[in-house]
Design an enzyme around this catalytic site. Sequence first.
Site, PDB file in Angstrom:
ATOM      1  N   ARG A 183      -9.905  24.835  21.937  1.00  0.00           N
ATOM      2  CA  ARG A 183      -8.627  24.105  22.071  1.00  0.00           C
ATOM      3  C   ARG A 183      -8.820  22.662  22.555  1.00  0.00           C
ATOM      4  O   ARG A 183      -7.895  22.055  23.078  1.00  0.00           O
ATOM      5  CB  ARG A 183      -7.679  24.871  23.013  1.00  0.00           C
ATOM      6  CG  ARG A 183      -7.076  26.103  22.339  1.00  0.00           C
ATOM      7  CD  ARG A 183      -6.382  27.027  23.299  1.00  0.00           C
ATOM      8  NE  ARG A 183      -7.298  27.640  24.250  1.00  0.00           N
ATOM      9  CZ  ARG A 183      -8.146  28.634  23.965  1.00  0.00           C
ATOM     10  NH1 ARG A 183      -8.179  29.151  22.752  1.00  0.00           N
ATOM     11  NH2 ARG A 183      -8.952  29.114  24.895  1.00  0.00           N
ATOM     12  N   TYR A 194       0.822  -1.217   0.000  1.00  0.00           N
ATOM     13  CA  TYR A 194       0.000   0.000   0.000  1.00  0.00           C
ATOM     14  C   TYR A 194       0.853   1.263   0.000  1.00  0.00           C
ATOM     15  O   TYR A 194       0.401   2.314  -0.452  1.00  0.00           O
ATOM     16  CB  TYR A 194      -0.934  -0.005   1.216  1.00  0.00           C
ATOM     17  CG  TYR A 194      -2.044  -1.003   1.059  1.00  0.00           C
ATOM     18  CD1 TYR A 194      -3.201  -0.672   0.358  1.00  0.00           C
ATOM     19  CD2 TYR A 194      -1.925  -2.294   1.566  1.00  0.00           C
ATOM     20  CE1 TYR A 194      -4.219  -1.597   0.181  1.00  0.00           C
ATOM     21  CE2 TYR A 194      -2.939  -3.227   1.395  1.00  0.00           C
ATOM     22  CZ  TYR A 194      -4.084  -2.871   0.696  1.00  0.00           C
ATOM     23  OH  TYR A 194      -5.084  -3.785   0.513  1.00  0.00           O
ATOM     24  N   ILE A 195       2.078   1.177   0.524  1.00  0.00           N
ATOM     25  CA  ILE A 195       2.950   2.351   0.569  1.00  0.00           C
ATOM     26  C   ILE A 195       3.950   2.340  -0.596  1.00  0.00           C
ATOM     27  O   ILE A 195       4.088   3.323  -1.319  1.00  0.00           O
ATOM     28  CB  ILE A 195       3.701   2.397   1.921  1.00  0.00           C
ATOM     29  CG1 ILE A 195       2.705   2.562   3.075  1.00  0.00           C
ATOM     30  CG2 ILE A 195       4.758   3.501   1.944  1.00  0.00           C
ATOM     31  CD1 ILE A 195       1.807   3.764   2.975  1.00  0.00           C
ATOM     32  N   LYS A 249       6.750   9.641  13.833  1.00  0.00           N
ATOM     33  CA  LYS A 249       5.710   8.773  13.255  1.00  0.00           C
ATOM     34  C   LYS A 249       4.989   7.997  14.360  1.00  0.00           C
ATOM     35  O   LYS A 249       3.759   7.908  14.385  1.00  0.00           O
ATOM     36  CB  LYS A 249       6.348   7.811  12.250  1.00  0.00           C
ATOM     37  CG  LYS A 249       5.431   6.729  11.735  1.00  0.00           C
ATOM     38  CD  LYS A 249       4.320   7.261  10.847  1.00  0.00           C
ATOM     39  CE  LYS A 249       3.257   6.202  10.634  1.00  0.00           C
ATOM     40  NZ  LYS A 249       2.117   6.675   9.871  1.00  0.00           N
ATOM     41  N   ARG A 300       2.627   9.055   6.043  1.00  0.00           N
ATOM     42  CA  ARG A 300       1.428   9.359   6.840  1.00  0.00           C
ATOM     43  C   ARG A 300       0.150   9.296   6.027  1.00  0.00           C
ATOM     44  O   ARG A 300      -0.879   9.833   6.449  1.00  0.00           O
ATOM     45  CB  ARG A 300       1.531  10.778   7.392  1.00  0.00           C
ATOM     46  CG  ARG A 300       2.579  10.949   8.432  1.00  0.00           C
ATOM     47  CD  ARG A 300       3.399  12.158   8.101  1.00  0.00           C
ATOM     48  NE  ARG A 300       3.846  12.819   9.289  1.00  0.00           N
ATOM     49  CZ  ARG A 300       4.307  14.063   9.312  1.00  0.00           C
ATOM     50  NH1 ARG A 300       4.374  14.758   8.206  1.00  0.00           N
ATOM     51  NH2 ARG A 300       4.704  14.596  10.435  1.00  0.00           N
ATOM     52  N   TYR A 313     -11.879  -2.932  10.682  1.00  0.00           N
ATOM     53  CA  TYR A 313     -11.342  -2.141  11.790  1.00  0.00           C
ATOM     54  C   TYR A 313     -11.806  -0.695  11.765  1.00  0.00           C
ATOM     55  O   TYR A 313     -11.695   0.016  12.762  1.00  0.00           O
ATOM     56  CB  TYR A 313      -9.810  -2.244  11.854  1.00  0.00           C
ATOM     57  CG  TYR A 313      -9.039  -1.255  11.012  1.00  0.00           C
ATOM     58  CD1 TYR A 313      -8.763   0.029  11.477  1.00  0.00           C
ATOM     59  CD2 TYR A 313      -8.564  -1.598   9.754  1.00  0.00           C
ATOM     60  CE1 TYR A 313      -8.064   0.939  10.711  1.00  0.00           C
ATOM     61  CE2 TYR A 313      -7.846  -0.699   8.981  1.00  0.00           C
ATOM     62  CZ  TYR A 313      -7.610   0.559   9.458  1.00  0.00           C
ATOM     63  OH  TYR A 313      -6.920   1.453   8.702  1.00  0.00           O
ATOM     64  N   ASN A 370       0.738   8.535  15.862  1.00  0.00           N
ATOM     65  CA  ASN A 370      -0.297   7.506  16.028  1.00  0.00           C
ATOM     66  C   ASN A 370      -0.594   7.251  17.502  1.00  0.00           C
ATOM     67  O   ASN A 370      -1.726   6.937  17.868  1.00  0.00           O
ATOM     68  CB  ASN A 370       0.114   6.215  15.326  1.00  0.00           C
ATOM     69  CG  ASN A 370      -0.104   6.330  13.822  1.00  0.00           C
ATOM     70  OD1 ASN A 370      -0.866   7.163  13.369  1.00  0.00           O
ATOM     71  ND2 ASN A 370       0.569   5.506  13.052  1.00  0.00           N
ATOM     72  N   CYS A 395      -1.824   0.388  12.275  1.00  0.00           N
ATOM     73  CA  CYS A 395      -1.013   1.551  12.683  1.00  0.00           C
ATOM     74  C   CYS A 395      -1.288   1.947  14.137  1.00  0.00           C
ATOM     75  O   CYS A 395      -0.436   1.762  15.000  1.00  0.00           O
ATOM     76  CB  CYS A 395      -1.288   2.737  11.761  1.00  0.00           C
ATOM     77  SG  CYS A 395      -0.636   2.498  10.107  1.00  0.00           S
TER      78      CYS A 395
HETATM   79  N1  LIG Z   1      -0.634   1.067   4.677  1.00  0.00           N
HETATM   80  C1  LIG Z   1      -0.656   2.213   5.333  1.00  0.00           C
HETATM   81  O1  LIG Z   1      -1.673   2.901   5.390  1.00  0.00           O
HETATM   82  C2  LIG Z   1       0.583   2.744   6.021  1.00  0.00           C
HETATM   83  C3  LIG Z   1       0.612   4.083   6.403  1.00  0.00           C
HETATM   84  C4  LIG Z   1       1.778   4.580   6.984  1.00  0.00           C
HETATM   85  C5  LIG Z   1       2.861   3.744   7.189  1.00  0.00           C
HETATM   86  N2  LIG Z   1       2.791   2.424   6.803  1.00  0.00           N
HETATM   87  C6  LIG Z   1       3.970   1.598   7.039  1.00  0.00           C
HETATM   88  O2  LIG Z   1       4.596   1.319   5.786  1.00  0.00           O
HETATM   89  C7  LIG Z   1       5.202   0.028   5.817  1.00  0.00           C
HETATM   90  C8  LIG Z   1       4.680  -0.807   4.659  1.00  0.00           C
HETATM   91  O3  LIG Z   1       3.289  -0.983   4.844  1.00  0.00           O
HETATM   92  P1  LIG Z   1       2.330  -1.503   3.683  1.00  0.00           P
HETATM   93  O4  LIG Z   1       0.940  -1.256   4.152  1.00  0.00           O
HETATM   94  O5  LIG Z   1       2.759  -0.963   2.365  1.00  0.00           O
HETATM   95  O6  LIG Z   1       2.655  -3.083   3.720  1.00  0.00           O
HETATM   96  P2  LIG Z   1       2.145  -4.195   2.712  1.00  0.00           P
HETATM   97  O7  LIG Z   1       2.051  -5.441   3.486  1.00  0.00           O
HETATM   98  O8  LIG Z   1       0.953  -3.695   1.938  1.00  0.00           O
HETATM   99  O9  LIG Z   1       3.327  -4.324   1.639  1.00  0.00           O
HETATM  100  C9  LIG Z   1       4.626  -4.685   1.941  1.00  0.00           C
HETATM  101  C10 LIG Z   1       5.228  -5.431   0.751  1.00  0.00           C
HETATM  102  O10 LIG Z   1       6.600  -5.697   1.048  1.00  0.00           O
HETATM  103  C11 LIG Z   1       6.931  -6.942   0.441  1.00  0.00           C
HETATM  104  N3  LIG Z   1       8.179  -7.420   1.020  1.00  0.00           N
HETATM  105  C12 LIG Z   1       8.415  -7.893   2.267  1.00  0.00           C
HETATM  106  N4  LIG Z   1       9.729  -8.179   2.423  1.00  0.00           N
HETATM  107  C13 LIG Z   1      10.341  -7.874   1.257  1.00  0.00           C
HETATM  108  C14 LIG Z   1      11.691  -7.936   0.799  1.00  0.00           C
HETATM  109  N5  LIG Z   1      12.665  -8.344   1.583  1.00  0.00           N
HETATM  110  N6  LIG Z   1      11.952  -7.560  -0.468  1.00  0.00           N
HETATM  111  C15 LIG Z   1      10.967  -7.136  -1.287  1.00  0.00           C
HETATM  112  N7  LIG Z   1       9.666  -7.052  -0.904  1.00  0.00           N
HETATM  113  C16 LIG Z   1       9.365  -7.405   0.351  1.00  0.00           C
HETATM  114  C17 LIG Z   1       5.709  -7.794   0.685  1.00  0.00           C
HETATM  115  O11 LIG Z   1       5.671  -8.896  -0.201  1.00  0.00           O
HETATM  116  C18 LIG Z   1       4.584  -6.784   0.458  1.00  0.00           C
HETATM  117  O12 LIG Z   1       4.127  -6.804  -0.873  1.00  0.00           O
HETATM  118  C19 LIG Z   1       4.896  -0.554   7.200  1.00  0.00           C
HETATM  119  O13 LIG Z   1       5.936  -0.257   8.078  1.00  0.00           O
HETATM  120  C20 LIG Z   1       3.663   0.226   7.609  1.00  0.00           C
HETATM  121  O14 LIG Z   1       3.514   0.293   9.018  1.00  0.00           O
HETATM  122  C21 LIG Z   1       1.687   1.921   6.209  1.00  0.00           C
END
Ligand SMILES: NC(=O)c1ccc[n+]([C@@H]2O[C@H](COP(=O)([O-])OP(=O)(O)OC[C@H]3O[C@@H](n4cnc5c(N)ncnc54)[C@H](O)[C@@H]3O)[C@@H](O)[C@H]2O)c1
Length: 413
Positions: free
Chosen positions: A242, A10-11, A202, A150, A312, A206, A256
């Site tokens: 406030r 997602y990120i 960060k 974020r 959630y 949260n 999160c």
């Molecule tokens: N999703 C959100 O809304 C959000 C918001 C802010 C921060 N974050 C943070 O961002 C980070 C990523 O979250 P996300 O939601 O994108 O996770 P996600 O699970 O959607 O995606 C992570 C991806 O990383 C891949 N991966 C894992 N190990 C790997 C490696 N060694 N090499 C290559 N690919 C690998 C997985 O296969 C997966 O596709 C986390 O720390 C999360 O807490 C997420």
Amino acid sequence: MKICVIGLGYIGLPTAAMFASKGHNVIGVDKNEQIVSALNQGEIIIEEDHLAEFVKTAVTEGHLHGSLVPQEADAFIIAVPTPITDEKKADMHFVKAAAEEITPYLRKGNLVILESTSPIGTVDDLICPIIAGSGLEIGSELFVGHSPERVIPGKILYELVHNSRIAGGINQESAQRIADLYRTFVEGEIYLTNARTAELCKLAENTFRDINIAYANELALICEKSGINVWEAISLCNNHPRVNIHQPGPGVGGHCIAVDPWFIVEKQPDTAKLIHQARLINDNMPTIVAQKIINLTQGQDKPQVTILGVTYKPNVDDMRESPILTLISHLKTTNIQVIAQDPFAKGYQGDPYQAAAGSDLLVLGVDHNIYRDLDLKRLAQAMRTAKLLDTRNFFDRQTTAAAGFEYHLLGDK
Ligand SMILES: NC(=O)c1ccc[n+]([C@@H]2O[C@H](COP(=O)([O-])OP(=O)(O)OC[C@H]3O[C@@H](n4cnc5c(N)ncnc54)[C@H](O)[C@@H]3O)[C@@H](O)[C@H]2O)c1
């Protein structure tokens, strides 16, 4: 620049596509073959508004490619998961593996950015020692730091551009290089700091929300005992210029807010007392709601309860860390039969009227907008005992009473 983004979830995927849309040559790396092969055909396997078209364009224009392994690049962005273990500790094995995997490809002048939400000290104590294995000098030949994300799911592409951002470097030059890179698409402010401060910020953001919700939940219990409606009270308090008290509810979920405060508690358990207590208060809410359900169905022969909503938060399909799933597991240890319905959640998408048929209590667990369309009279008529427990102040007391329900509200007498 050539940018290697490790982790296309997602990120990582929206970030990779965003850099590609600005003309950078982006290699998106993921271990998941399905993600990589879909990407190379211009497709995605996750749901996020407008992301499919955006990625397709970036791939078609030749700026974004998928790969199972890293490649040499100018900048490496690590966006892999940082989940929590059953012992409430940060599981850093994905970050560690990603750092190890990019090390052979690092060259003089490269920039390494951690985007994953991580405990304080991850860049200094975990990433730097690993990438020092490249033989390059950290800080002068390799620039390193943390720039937390974020964005909110559903608005990721908008928020990537418009949110402000923190660029935390292991030194000033690293922070500046991180800021310069994100400036290619970020229109919000970019604030420079050190990596540890960025990591803390960060988590602190949260945690602020978790503590505020815990406060609202505690107020809800206080109000119940004092014969006060907490929802009315909070809304009156929030007229103060406030004051911004969040809403109570059946618990806090998602990957999160329910997770990140533990990353602080883990490192400093003796100091992070308020943070820890807030987590415990929020984690206890499913038990409190379960007890209300037990009380409301007491005396009923073979009681049956129907829960509306299991995700959630409202209007999404994400069930990670959902407090409603915890509530359901609690109830399964009692003699109450539980039926759960949710139009968004896989495995729960049945008909709400059928789900309510013969039940003794309807529990509103998640305030999905679509539940506004429910025919309350039809629901009440389908039930054996038309009782309703609203954990989100979603329904109107008079309307539910007119439909035939005995209405109960979390945080009210
Ligand atoms: N999703 C959100 O809304 C959000 C918001 C802010 C921060 N974050 C943070 O961002 C980070 C990523 O979250 P996300 O939601 O994108 O996770 P996600 O699970 O959607 O995606 C992570 C991806 O990383 C891949 N991966 C894992 N190990 C790997 C490696 N060694 N090499 C290559 N690919 C690998 C997985 O296969 C997966 O596709 C986390 O720390 C999360 O807490 C997420």
